[in-house]
Design a protein around this motif. Structure first.
Motif, PDB file in Angstrom:
ATOM      1  N   PRO A 143       0.816  -1.226   0.000  1.00  0.00           N
ATOM      2  CA  PRO A 143       0.000   0.000   0.000  1.00  0.00           C
ATOM      3  C   PRO A 143       0.847   1.273   0.000  1.00  0.00           C
ATOM      4  N   ALA A 144       1.981   1.256   0.751  1.00  0.00           N
ATOM      5  CA  ALA A 144       2.846   2.441   0.783  1.00  0.00           C
ATOM      6  C   ALA A 144       3.438   2.716  -0.589  1.00  0.00           C
ATOM      7  N   SER A 145       3.852   1.641  -1.273  1.00  0.00           N
ATOM      8  CA  SER A 145       4.400   1.801  -2.620  1.00  0.00           C
ATOM      9  C   SER A 145       3.346   2.344  -3.579  1.00  0.00           C
ATOM     10  N   ARG A 146       2.124   1.816  -3.469  1.00  0.00           N
ATOM     11  CA  ARG A 146       1.052   2.276  -4.347  1.00  0.00           C
ATOM     12  C   ARG A 146       0.721   3.746  -4.077  1.00  0.00           C
ATOM     13  N   TRP A 147       0.766   4.131  -2.817  1.00  0.00           N
ATOM     14  CA  TRP A 147       0.539   5.531  -2.435  1.00  0.00           C
ATOM     15  C   TRP A 147       1.626   6.414  -3.059  1.00  0.00           C
ATOM     16  N   ALA A 148       2.874   5.969  -2.945  1.00  0.00           N
ATOM     17  CA  ALA A 148       3.981   6.758  -3.482  1.00  0.00           C
ATOM     18  C   ALA A 148       3.907   6.859  -5.003  1.00  0.00           C
ATOM     19  N   MET A 149       3.592   5.745  -5.675  1.00  0.00           N
ATOM     20  CA  MET A 149       3.507   5.762  -7.137  1.00  0.00           C
ATOM     21  C   MET A 149       2.369   6.662  -7.607  1.00  0.00           C
ATOM     22  N   GLY A 150       1.226   6.574  -6.915  1.00  0.00           N
ATOM     23  CA  GLY A 150       0.102   7.416  -7.301  1.00  0.00           C
ATOM     24  C   GLY A 150       0.414   8.890  -7.125  1.00  0.00           C
ATOM     25  N   SER A 151       1.064   9.246  -6.019  1.00  0.00           N
ATOM     26  CA  SER A 151       1.436  10.646  -5.775  1.00  0.00           C
ATOM     27  C   SER A 151       2.439  11.124  -6.814  1.00  0.00           C
ATOM     28  N   TRP A 152       3.411  10.273  -7.112  1.00  0.00           N
ATOM     29  CA  TRP A 152       4.414  10.645  -8.118  1.00  0.00           C
ATOM     30  C   TRP A 152       3.775  10.849  -9.487  1.00  0.00           C
ATOM     31  N   PHE A 153       2.868   9.942  -9.878  1.00  0.00           N
ATOM     32  CA  PHE A 153       2.229  10.046 -11.189  1.00  0.00           C
ATOM     33  C   PHE A 153       1.354  11.291 -11.272  1.00  0.00           C
ATOM     34  N   ARG A 154       0.630  11.570 -10.192  1.00  0.00           N
ATOM     35  CA  ARG A 154      -0.211  12.773 -10.170  1.00  0.00           C
ATOM     36  C   ARG A 154       0.656  14.023 -10.380  1.00  0.00           C
ATOM     37  N   HIS A 155       1.774  14.109  -9.651  1.00  0.00           N
ATOM     38  CA  HIS A 155       2.640  15.279  -9.774  1.00  0.00           C
ATOM     39  C   HIS A 155       3.313  15.340 -11.139  1.00  0.00           C
ATOM     40  N   ALA A 156       3.614  14.188 -11.711  1.00  0.00           N
ATOM     41  CA  ALA A 156       4.219  14.166 -13.044  1.00  0.00           C
ATOM     42  C   ALA A 156       3.262  14.755 -14.080  1.00  0.00           C
TER      43      ALA A 156
END
Length: 487
Positions: A143-156
């Motif tokens: 879940p932490a990885s998915r949270w980080a990936m989602g945040s990164w993709f949103r900011h990208a």
């Protein structure tokens, strides 16, 4: 969900669209990238845990077994996640949904791993401690990885670092204004290069295309050929089929796909879940009652929150009861008949805050500066502390922590005749708090319009229920109680 009503609104404007020309990341590569990250993390967890355990006991490190378990877990996790459509880029930015789904998928993955170990009879040669640590750490890491990936993709996306297929938008000005450029990229993987607005006034607009429209379409086709446009998106009303067919006919001259966005009239309907209906699909405009699994999840949350509340708030409950008793004559607990799940009647409990105990064919709502409200009652109502005894209703199964607020039976009878869909509120248990309440719709509803708005919120909650939504409402309730007083 329509592109114009996406819950996640990005900062994408013409500025972002311009920055996309220098984008470094290809939208089409996002899903494979997310898969690789998951596989790499799972393999790394398995190997590192086994290596650390071997170093701790001073034994030799055998890498084949942890890698085998890691590969098995990675395959099970990726297949489960893929089957649920969770690797789609537009779903990756739904961070809370992704984190919750990752936890569920990981639990299923561990069950698969345990089953395979049992069936292959390799349990004796597999470290139970390593496997247990692998399961526990994965439950936190995925879940932490998915949270980080989602945040990164949103900011990208917000930075314009993600590149989609070059596209143009064609449509009526009103419908084009509803389309957010960032959502075109997020939902469809398209980089909007330019928009072409058709005429929307005059008799020609209702019967077909005007001369101006033909010129606009000609310019759009010429631009698409010159700029190597890969896709065309239409934003037009669905009600005018002749006009829509005329536009489609002109666009057939260009060998690229054309997508039609939902217009304002149908976007809300298309937001509803879709189900297979023979060779076509059907739209679920009214969801079924909660499934057994969903009811179990909701009941578990109710019992947990209510039990903790009773335990922690027992001194406060006793103090409030004493204050009510000393302040005015009458019982400490106010009881009133309400309609619950399926319209079944139950008795609701509240701390008495008024000098009356109305529970008949006519119940008068409390108004600001109502003389019937006691001194202690005024404070209790302002802070919603008068609602605390309803945790007993939750434990007894009459109510839920979150759900549509139950109204007096007299009010149910009245509003059910005046507001369409009012009875649908009884498809779930009533709640101590609800979606309407955290949206600011607490207290008196003297005007029918206010009650109709509250009912609209209740129906939205029922049709969009999830356990995550319940948790969100519980957290927001504390903020809302501090922000706005009731009376």
């Amino acid at each position: 969900m329509s592109l114009s009503t996406e819950n996640i609104q990005f900062k994408a404007t013409a500025e972002v669209a311009g920055r996309s020309r220098t984008a470094r990341l290809d939208y089409a590569s996002m899903a494979p990238l997310f898969v690789l990250v998951d596989v790499g993390l799972i393999l790394a967890l398995s190997v590192v845990i086994s290596f650390a355990a071997a170093a701790e006991i001073g034994g030799g490190f055998e890498y084949t077994r942890p890698i085998g378990i890691g590969i098995l877990a990675a395959v099970a996790f990726v297949l489960t996640t893929t089957s649920r459509g969770l690797y789609k880029p537009w779903r990756m930015v739904r961070i809370v949904e992704q984190a919750s789904a990752a936890a569920v998928d990981w639990i299923f993955t561990i069950l698969v791993v345990a089953t395979v170990i049992f069936c292959l009879k390799v349990g004796d040669s597999t470290s139970r401690l390593d496997t247990g640590i692998f399961a526990v750490l994965g439950l936190a890491a995925m879940p932490a990885s998915r949270w980080a990936m989602g945040s990164w993709f949103r900011h990208a996306i917000e930075r314009g670092a993600v590149k989609g297929r070059a596209s143009i938008l064609i449509g009526d000005a009103v419908e084009l204004d509803r389309v957010v450029p960032g959502n075109v990229l997020m939902r469809l993987g398209l980089h909007e290069v330019r928009r072409f607005s058709l005429a929307t006034s005059g008799p020609e607009a209702t019967t077909g295309l005007s001369a101006e429209d033909f010129d606009t379409l000609k310019s759009a086709l010429q631009f698409a050929r010159q700029q190597r446009i890969e896709e065309i998106v239409l934003a037009m009303p669905w009600t005018n089929l002749d006009r829509l067919d005329a536009v489609r006919s002109r666009l057939r001259a260009l060998p690229v796909p054309v997508k039609l966005l939902p217009d304002d009239a149908v976007s809300e309907i298309l937001d509803a879940p879709r189900v297979d209906f023979g060779p076509t699909i059907a739209i679920e405009v009214q969801r079924a009652p909660l499934s057994r699994l969903e009811l179990l999840q909701k009941r578990a949350l109710d019992i947990t929150v209510a039990s903790v509340a009773v335990t922690l708030l027992l001194p406060l409950l006793a103090a409030i009861a004493l204050a009510v008793k000393l302040d005015s004559r009458g019982p400490v607990i106010f009881r009133q008949r309400r309609n619950g799940f399926g319209g079944r009647e139950f008795t609701i409990y509240k701390f008495r805050s008024m000098t009356v105990m109305e529970d008949g064919g006519k119940v008068v709502q409390a108004k600001r500066n109502d003389k019937r409200v006691t001194r202690v009652g005024k404070f209790l109502r302002a802070t919603s502390l008068d609602e605390l005894p309803q945790v007993l209703n939750v434990l007894f199964g009459h109510m839920s922590i979150v759900g549509p607020r139950p109204h007096a039976i007299a009010h149910d009878d009245e509003y059910s005749k005046l507001i369409a869909g009012y009875a649908f509120r009884h498809h779930v248990k009533p709640g101590i708090t609800g979606w309407a309440q955290v949206q600011g719709l607490r207290g008196e509803t003297a005007e029918l319009e206010l009650m109709a708005r509250r009912i609209e919120m209740d129906l939205w909650y029922i049709n969009n229920w999830s356990i995550i939504l319940d948790v969100k409402i519980i957290l927001k309730t504390f903020i809302e109680v501090l922000r706005k007083d009731a009376y």
